[in-house]
Design a protein around this motif. Structure first.
Motif, PDB file in Angstrom:
ATOM      1  N   ILE A 180     -12.471 -29.477  37.339  1.00 38.43           N
ATOM      2  CA  ILE A 180     -10.807 -28.247  36.610  1.00 38.43           C
ATOM      3  C   ILE A 180     -11.804 -26.632  38.337  1.00 38.43           C
ATOM      4  CG2 ILE A 180     -10.443 -26.877  36.060  1.00 38.43           C
ATOM      5  CD1 ILE A 180     -10.970 -27.550  33.314  1.00 38.43           C
ATOM      6  N   ASP A 181     -10.531 -27.337  38.616  1.00 39.56           N
ATOM      7  CA  ASP A 181     -10.516 -26.249  40.036  1.00 39.56           C
ATOM      8  C   ASP A 181     -10.128 -24.502  39.601  1.00 39.56           C
ATOM      9  OD1 ASP A 181      -9.550 -24.317  42.366  1.00 39.56           O
ATOM     10  OD2 ASP A 181      -8.905 -25.914  43.338  1.00 39.56           O
ATOM     11  N   PRO A 223       3.979 -29.647  30.230  1.00 36.10           N
ATOM     12  CA  PRO A 223       3.789 -29.734  28.907  1.00 36.10           C
ATOM     13  C   PRO A 223       4.422 -31.012  28.823  1.00 36.10           C
ATOM     14  CG  PRO A 223       4.996 -27.573  29.285  1.00 36.10           C
ATOM     15  CD  PRO A 223       4.897 -28.483  31.332  1.00 36.10           C
ATOM     16  N   THR A 224       3.891 -32.650  27.417  1.00 35.22           N
ATOM     17  CA  THR A 224       4.279 -33.057  26.972  1.00 35.22           C
ATOM     18  C   THR A 224       5.661 -32.386  25.776  1.00 35.22           C
ATOM     19  OG1 THR A 224       2.136 -33.942  26.975  1.00 35.22           O
ATOM     20  CG2 THR A 224       3.316 -34.701  25.297  1.00 35.22           C
ATOM     21  N   PRO A 225       6.549 -32.991  26.079  1.00 33.88           N
ATOM     22  CA  PRO A 225       7.518 -32.694  25.501  1.00 33.88           C
ATOM     23  C   PRO A 225       7.934 -32.915  23.574  1.00 33.88           C
ATOM     24  CG  PRO A 225       8.181 -34.242  26.985  1.00 33.88           C
ATOM     25  CD  PRO A 225       7.093 -33.709  26.683  1.00 33.88           C
ATOM     26  N   ARG A 226       7.775 -31.692  22.763  1.00 33.29           N
ATOM     27  CA  ARG A 226       7.630 -32.042  21.561  1.00 33.29           C
ATOM     28  C   ARG A 226       8.867 -32.794  20.553  1.00 33.29           C
ATOM     29  NH1 ARG A 226       6.827 -26.834  18.734  1.00 33.29           N
ATOM     30  NH2 ARG A 226       4.640 -26.285  19.449  1.00 33.29           N
ATOM     31  N   PRO A 241      -8.346 -19.101  27.337  1.00 31.88           N
ATOM     32  CA  PRO A 241      -8.380 -20.495  27.037  1.00 31.88           C
ATOM     33  C   PRO A 241      -8.882 -21.094  27.800  1.00 31.88           C
ATOM     34  CG  PRO A 241      -6.055 -19.643  27.399  1.00 31.88           C
ATOM     35  CD  PRO A 241      -7.825 -18.265  27.071  1.00 31.88           C
ATOM     36  N   THR A 242      -8.698 -23.252  27.592  1.00 28.13           N
ATOM     37  CA  THR A 242      -9.325 -23.028  28.528  1.00 28.13           C
ATOM     38  C   THR A 242      -7.694 -23.995  29.285  1.00 28.13           C
ATOM     39  OG1 THR A 242     -10.259 -25.029  26.594  1.00 28.13           O
ATOM     40  CG2 THR A 242     -10.231 -26.122  29.020  1.00 28.13           C
ATOM     41  N   PRO A 243      -8.598 -23.661  30.496  1.00 30.92           N
ATOM     42  CA  PRO A 243      -7.650 -24.400  32.029  1.00 30.92           C
ATOM     43  C   PRO A 243      -7.112 -25.770  32.086  1.00 30.92           C
ATOM     44  CG  PRO A 243      -9.282 -23.676  32.760  1.00 30.92           C
ATOM     45  CD  PRO A 243      -9.738 -23.333  30.978  1.00 30.92           C
ATOM     46  N   VAL A 244      -6.668 -26.512  31.049  1.00 28.12           N
ATOM     47  CA  VAL A 244      -6.450 -28.008  31.099  1.00 28.12           C
ATOM     48  C   VAL A 244      -5.217 -28.929  32.570  1.00 28.12           C
ATOM     49  CG1 VAL A 244      -6.483 -27.798  28.882  1.00 28.12           C
ATOM     50  CG2 VAL A 244      -4.754 -27.801  29.815  1.00 28.12           C
ATOM     51  N   VAL A 245      -6.168 -29.872  32.638  1.00 29.86           N
ATOM     52  CA  VAL A 245      -4.842 -30.692  33.710  1.00 29.86           C
ATOM     53  C   VAL A 245      -4.028 -31.433  33.046  1.00 29.86           C
ATOM     54  CG1 VAL A 245      -7.458 -30.393  34.899  1.00 29.86           C
ATOM     55  CG2 VAL A 245      -7.536 -32.515  33.825  1.00 29.86           C
ATOM     56  N   LYS A 246      -3.951 -31.537  31.931  1.00 32.47           N
ATOM     57  CA  LYS A 246      -3.551 -32.896  31.371  1.00 32.47           C
ATOM     58  C   LYS A 246      -2.248 -32.464  30.076  1.00 32.47           C
ATOM     59  CE  LYS A 246      -6.371 -36.851  30.986  1.00 32.47           C
ATOM     60  NZ  LYS A 246      -7.264 -37.423  30.095  1.00 32.47           N
ATOM     61  N   GLY A 247      -1.198 -32.665  30.204  1.00 36.87           N
ATOM     62  CA  GLY A 247      -0.007 -31.955  29.840  1.00 36.87           C
ATOM     63  C   GLY A 247      -0.393 -31.808  28.063  1.00 36.87           C
ATOM     64  N   HIS A 248      -0.217 -32.820  27.592  1.00 32.82           N
ATOM     65  CA  HIS A 248      -0.843 -32.820  26.100  1.00 32.82           C
ATOM     66  C   HIS A 248      -1.738 -32.494  25.090  1.00 32.82           C
ATOM     67  CE1 HIS A 248      -3.180 -36.510  26.915  1.00 32.82           C
ATOM     68  NE2 HIS A 248      -3.870 -35.886  26.194  1.00 32.82           N
TER      69      HIS A 248
END
Ligand code: SAM
Length: 215
Positions: free
Chosen positions: A3-4, A13-16, A131-138
Protein backbone atom coordinates in the motif's frame (compact mmCIF):
# COMPACT_ATOMS: atom_id res chain seq x y z
CA UNK A 1 -0.07 -5.80 -2.69
CA UNK A 2 2.01 -3.05 -1.01
CA UNK A 3 0.00 0.00 0.00
CA UNK A 4 1.38 3.39 -1.02
CA UNK A 5 0.43 5.31 2.13
CA UNK A 6 1.78 8.62 0.79
CA UNK A 7 -0.33 8.63 -2.38
CA UNK A 8 -3.41 6.68 -1.31
CA UNK A 9 -6.67 7.43 -3.08
CA UNK A 10 -9.93 5.62 -2.47
CA UNK A 11 -10.82 2.73 -4.77
CA UNK A 12 -14.28 2.96 -6.35
CA UNK A 13 -16.73 1.68 -3.71
CA UNK A 14 -18.59 -1.51 -4.59
CA UNK A 15 -22.27 -0.55 -4.93
CA UNK A 16 -24.73 -1.97 -2.42
CA UNK A 17 -27.26 -4.33 -3.93
CA UNK A 18 -30.92 -3.42 -4.32
CA UNK A 19 -31.94 -4.64 -0.85
CA UNK A 20 -31.53 -2.03 1.90
CA UNK A 21 -29.69 -3.33 4.93
CA UNK A 22 -28.10 -6.24 3.07
CA UNK A 23 -24.39 -5.58 2.94
CA UNK A 24 -22.01 -7.60 0.77
CA UNK A 25 -19.31 -7.35 3.43
CA UNK A 26 -16.65 -9.68 4.72
CA UNK A 27 -17.55 -12.74 6.80
CA UNK A 28 -20.62 -13.58 4.76
CA UNK A 29 -22.43 -10.26 4.63
CA UNK A 30 -25.52 -9.26 6.54
CA UNK A 31 -27.81 -11.98 5.13
CA UNK A 32 -25.89 -14.43 7.28
CA UNK A 33 -27.33 -12.89 10.41
CA UNK A 34 -30.87 -13.64 9.27
CA UNK A 35 -30.09 -17.35 9.54
CA UNK A 36 -31.31 -19.03 12.72
CA UNK A 37 -27.85 -20.25 13.76
CA UNK A 38 -26.65 -16.65 13.89
CA UNK A 39 -29.70 -15.29 15.67
CA UNK A 40 -27.83 -15.63 18.97
CA UNK A 41 -25.24 -13.09 17.84
CA UNK A 42 -27.93 -10.59 16.87
CA UNK A 43 -29.62 -11.16 20.24
CA UNK A 44 -26.31 -10.71 22.07
CA UNK A 45 -25.74 -7.36 20.36
CA UNK A 46 -29.28 -6.14 21.00
CA UNK A 47 -29.04 -7.09 24.68
CA UNK A 48 -25.68 -5.37 25.03
CA UNK A 49 -26.89 -2.07 23.53
CA UNK A 50 -30.34 -2.11 25.14
CA UNK A 51 -31.38 1.30 26.52
CA UNK A 52 -29.38 2.21 29.63
CA UNK A 53 -25.82 3.44 30.10
CA UNK A 54 -24.03 5.04 27.12
CA UNK A 55 -22.69 2.83 24.35
CA UNK A 56 -19.46 3.27 22.36
CA UNK A 57 -18.43 1.22 19.33
CA UNK A 58 -14.79 0.76 18.31
CA UNK A 59 -14.28 -0.36 14.71
CA UNK A 60 -11.20 -2.47 13.90
CA UNK A 61 -9.85 -2.86 17.45
CA UNK A 62 -7.05 -5.22 16.32
CA UNK A 63 -5.10 -6.05 19.51
CA UNK A 64 -7.81 -4.41 21.61
CA UNK A 65 -5.42 -2.04 23.37
CA UNK A 66 -7.72 0.97 23.20
CA UNK A 67 -10.96 -1.01 23.47
CA UNK A 68 -9.91 -2.69 26.73
CA UNK A 69 -8.31 0.43 28.18
CA UNK A 70 -11.41 2.52 27.44
CA UNK A 71 -13.63 -0.15 29.03
CA UNK A 72 -11.39 -0.18 32.13
CA UNK A 73 -11.18 3.61 32.33
CA UNK A 74 -14.85 4.40 31.64
CA UNK A 75 -16.79 1.61 33.41
CA UNK A 76 -20.08 3.51 33.22
CA UNK A 77 -19.97 3.14 29.41
CA UNK A 78 -20.55 -0.03 27.41
CA UNK A 79 -17.82 -0.71 24.82
CA UNK A 80 -18.73 -2.80 21.79
CA UNK A 81 -15.77 -3.62 19.53
CA UNK A 82 -15.70 -5.24 16.09
CA UNK A 83 -12.71 -6.70 14.28
CA UNK A 84 -12.27 -9.05 11.33
CA UNK A 85 -9.21 -10.99 12.49
CA UNK A 86 -10.28 -14.13 14.34
CA UNK A 87 -7.23 -14.61 16.57
CA UNK A 88 -7.24 -11.01 17.71
CA UNK A 89 -10.92 -11.24 18.62
CA UNK A 90 -10.48 -14.49 20.54
CA UNK A 91 -7.64 -13.06 22.63
CA UNK A 92 -9.43 -9.80 23.41
CA UNK A 93 -12.73 -11.53 24.09
CA UNK A 94 -11.13 -13.86 26.64
CA UNK A 95 -9.77 -10.90 28.55
CA UNK A 96 -13.04 -8.99 28.39
CA UNK A 97 -15.10 -11.97 29.56
CA UNK A 98 -12.79 -12.46 32.54
CA UNK A 99 -12.45 -8.84 33.64
CA UNK A 100 -14.71 -6.37 31.84
CA UNK A 101 -18.48 -6.97 31.82
CA UNK A 102 -18.94 -3.60 30.07
CA UNK A 103 -16.93 -4.75 27.02
CA UNK A 104 -18.14 -6.92 24.12
CA UNK A 105 -15.51 -7.70 21.44
CA UNK A 106 -16.98 -9.42 18.36
CA UNK A 107 -15.67 -10.84 15.10
CA UNK A 108 -17.84 -8.91 12.72
CA UNK A 109 -17.62 -6.61 9.73
CA UNK A 110 -18.37 -3.08 10.89
CA UNK A 111 -20.34 -2.44 7.69
CA UNK A 112 -22.72 -5.26 8.56
CA UNK A 113 -22.94 -4.16 12.20
CA UNK A 114 -24.07 -0.64 11.28
CA UNK A 115 -26.23 -1.58 8.28
CA UNK A 116 -28.07 -4.58 9.66
CA UNK A 117 -27.58 -5.24 13.36
CA UNK A 118 -27.59 -2.06 15.46
CA UNK A 119 -30.94 -0.30 16.11
CA UNK A 120 -31.63 3.35 15.27
CA UNK A 121 -30.27 5.89 17.79
CA UNK A 122 -28.62 3.20 19.91
CA UNK A 123 -25.00 4.41 20.09
CA UNK A 124 -23.40 7.47 21.73
CA UNK A 125 -19.94 7.24 20.24
CA UNK A 126 -18.08 5.54 17.38
CA UNK A 127 -14.26 5.34 17.27
CA UNK A 128 -12.55 4.42 14.00
CA UNK A 129 -8.83 4.48 14.75
CA UNK A 130 -6.49 4.13 11.78
CA UNK A 131 -8.76 2.31 9.31
CA UNK A 132 -6.94 0.23 6.72
CA UNK A 133 -6.03 2.14 3.52
CA UNK A 134 -7.48 -0.58 1.33
CA UNK A 135 -6.88 -0.98 -2.40
CA UNK A 136 -10.03 -2.90 -3.35
CA UNK A 137 -13.45 -1.26 -3.46
CA UNK A 138 -15.21 -4.14 -1.73
CA UNK A 139 -12.92 -3.74 1.30
CA UNK A 140 -13.53 0.00 1.65
CA UNK A 141 -15.07 0.81 5.05
CA UNK A 142 -16.04 4.48 4.78
CA UNK A 143 -18.41 5.04 1.88
CA UNK A 144 -21.57 7.12 1.48
CA UNK A 145 -23.62 4.03 2.43
CA UNK A 146 -21.59 3.53 5.62
CA UNK A 147 -21.97 7.23 6.51
CA UNK A 148 -25.75 6.88 6.20
CA UNK A 149 -25.71 3.76 8.40
CA UNK A 150 -23.63 5.46 11.11
CA UNK A 151 -25.98 8.46 11.00
CA UNK A 152 -28.94 6.15 11.58
CA UNK A 153 -27.33 4.34 14.52
CA UNK A 154 -25.63 7.27 16.25
CA UNK A 155 -27.76 9.39 18.57
CA UNK A 156 -28.25 13.01 17.44
CA UNK A 157 -25.78 14.22 20.08
CA UNK A 158 -23.40 11.29 19.48
CA UNK A 159 -19.74 11.65 18.45
CA UNK A 160 -17.67 9.99 15.74
CA UNK A 161 -13.88 9.92 16.25
CA UNK A 162 -11.75 9.32 13.15
CA UNK A 163 -7.95 9.05 13.19
CA UNK A 164 -5.52 8.19 10.40
CA UNK A 165 -1.90 8.69 9.42
CA UNK A 166 -2.79 8.44 5.70
CA UNK A 167 -3.48 11.92 4.37
CA UNK A 168 -5.48 10.64 1.38
CA UNK A 169 -7.71 8.65 3.71
CA UNK A 170 -8.29 11.69 5.89
CA UNK A 171 -9.26 13.65 2.76
CA UNK A 172 -11.58 10.84 1.65
CA UNK A 173 -13.26 10.51 5.06
CA UNK A 174 -13.56 14.29 5.32
CA UNK A 175 -15.41 14.33 1.99
CA UNK A 176 -17.69 11.45 2.99
CA UNK A 177 -18.56 13.15 6.31
CA UNK A 178 -18.63 16.66 4.83
CA UNK A 179 -22.12 17.38 6.21
CA UNK A 180 -21.12 16.46 9.77
CA UNK A 181 -20.28 19.07 12.43
CA UNK A 182 -16.85 19.36 14.10
CA UNK A 183 -17.11 18.84 17.88
CA UNK A 184 -14.50 18.50 20.66
CA UNK A 185 -12.57 15.22 20.73
CA UNK A 186 -14.21 12.89 23.29
CA UNK A 187 -12.20 11.75 26.34
CA UNK A 188 -9.90 8.80 25.73
CA UNK A 189 -8.11 6.39 28.03
CA UNK A 190 -4.33 6.75 28.18
CA UNK A 191 -3.19 3.80 26.07
CA UNK A 192 -2.42 4.57 22.42
CA UNK A 193 -3.55 2.15 19.73
CA UNK A 194 -0.89 0.01 18.10
CA UNK A 195 -0.77 2.15 14.96
CA UNK A 196 -0.79 5.32 17.03
CA UNK A 197 2.31 4.05 18.86
CA UNK A 198 4.08 3.49 15.54
CA UNK A 199 3.19 7.03 14.47
CA UNK A 200 4.45 8.45 17.76
CA UNK A 201 7.69 6.42 17.53
CA UNK A 202 8.38 7.33 13.90
CA UNK A 203 7.21 10.95 14.11
CA UNK A 204 4.43 10.41 11.53
CA UNK A 205 1.63 12.99 11.25
CA UNK A 206 -1.82 11.91 12.45
CA UNK A 207 -5.09 13.46 11.26
CA UNK A 208 -7.97 13.49 13.74
CA UNK A 209 -11.62 14.40 13.11
CA UNK A 210 -14.27 14.46 15.80
CA UNK A 211 -17.71 14.88 14.26
CA UNK A 212 -21.39 14.95 15.18
CA UNK A 213 -24.24 14.04 12.80
CA UNK A 214 -25.82 16.85 10.78
CA UNK A 215 -28.83 18.45 12.49
C1 SAM B 1 -4.74 -0.50 10.25
S1 SAM B 1 -5.47 -1.54 11.46
C2 SAM B 1 -5.62 -0.42 12.84
C3 SAM B 1 -5.88 -1.16 14.12
C4 SAM B 1 -6.07 -0.30 15.37
N1 SAM B 1 -7.34 0.41 15.33
C5 SAM B 1 -4.92 0.66 15.56
O1 SAM B 1 -5.18 1.88 15.59
O2 SAM B 1 -3.78 0.19 15.70
C6 SAM B 1 -7.19 -1.65 10.91
C7 SAM B 1 -7.93 -2.78 11.60
O3 SAM B 1 -9.29 -2.72 11.17
C8 SAM B 1 -9.75 -4.04 10.90
N2 SAM B 1 -10.82 -3.90 9.91
C9 SAM B 1 -10.68 -3.56 8.60
N3 SAM B 1 -11.90 -3.49 8.01
C10 SAM B 1 -12.81 -3.78 8.97
C11 SAM B 1 -14.23 -3.90 8.98
N4 SAM B 1 -14.94 -3.69 7.85
N5 SAM B 1 -14.85 -4.23 10.13
C12 SAM B 1 -14.13 -4.45 11.26
N6 SAM B 1 -12.79 -4.36 11.31
C13 SAM B 1 -12.14 -4.04 10.19
C14 SAM B 1 -8.51 -4.77 10.40
O4 SAM B 1 -8.62 -6.16 10.55
C15 SAM B 1 -7.43 -4.16 11.27
O5 SAM B 1 -7.24 -4.89 12.47
Amino acid sequence: MAIDRDNWTAPAPTPRDAHPGRVPGALGGSLLYDQPRHAALRAEILAFVAPGSPVAVEVGFDHGITLLDNARTFPSWRWLGVELRRHRVEAVRGHAEAHLPNCLPLRLDARTLFAALLPDDSVDRVDILFPTPVVKGHHLLVTDAFVADVARVLKPDGVLLLMTDVEGLDTWMGACFAEWRPVPVPPRALELSRRERVCRRDGLPVWTRSLAPPR
